[in-house]
Scaffold this active site. Sequence first.
Site, short mmCIF file in Angstrom:
data_model
loop_
_atom_site.label_atom_id
_atom_site.label_comp_id
_atom_site.label_asym_id
_atom_site.label_seq_id
_atom_site.Cartn_x
_atom_site.Cartn_y
_atom_site.Cartn_z
N HIS A 45 -17.61 15.77 45.79
CA HIS A 45 -17.42 15.18 47.12
C HIS A 45 -16.03 14.55 47.21
CE1 HIS A 45 -18.50 13.41 50.92
NE2 HIS A 45 -18.40 12.17 50.47
N CYS A 85 -16.41 17.88 53.56
CA CYS A 85 -15.85 16.59 53.16
C CYS A 85 -14.34 16.64 52.96
CB CYS A 85 -16.54 16.05 51.91
SG CYS A 85 -16.49 17.15 50.48
N ASP A 88 -15.64 7.65 54.16
CA ASP A 88 -16.54 8.63 53.56
C ASP A 88 -17.32 9.32 54.67
OD1 ASP A 88 -18.52 10.05 52.23
OD2 ASP A 88 -18.88 8.48 50.76
#
Length: 187
Positions: free
Chosen positions: A77, A142, A94
């Site tokens: 990630h 991401c 995030d």
Amino acid sequence: MILSRADASKENKGKGVVKSAEGARKKPLDAHYFSTFFWTKLKEAGYEKGRLGKWTKKFDIFSKDVVLIPINHNNAHWTGAAINFRRKRIESYDSMGMERGHLLRKYLDAEHRDKKKKPFDFTGWEDYTLEETPQQENGYDCGVFTCQFLESLSRGEESFAFTQADMPYLRRRMIWEIGHAKLRDDL
């Protein structure tokens, strides 16, 4: 490309807004962008063993408006962080909304002790997470979100004007920017 744009912006000081056919965007900040290896070095080896003082021997991070850090979490990630000197904040972004602790306070203190020979003064500093951070709706965007977070922050944006629905366009735009080695200033 963010570093190149920040350097060019210093040479061409303007009014603080870049005009485009689509509207206006904020003028780029005096930003530094660490490579994707910075966070891994900091996390795994620390400031001294990771020899991170050498990463900033040609410039003073404390003179920057913002320092941008892409973070890879175990090759699974991507997130972004920023040391925002203008706002006195350690920022975390995030696209999956997870709370992430940072080593950036320790890094700032170690860097300040190394370069300025005294502890960093954290008076007035806060850890910051934007509540309305855009969220991904899949397991693979991401990286695009992180690139867009950091690019927006490099212009001093306080919020983000993109969502999951914008990802196909943003992927194509990033391909164009990489191919032309230039960030676009239009929306």
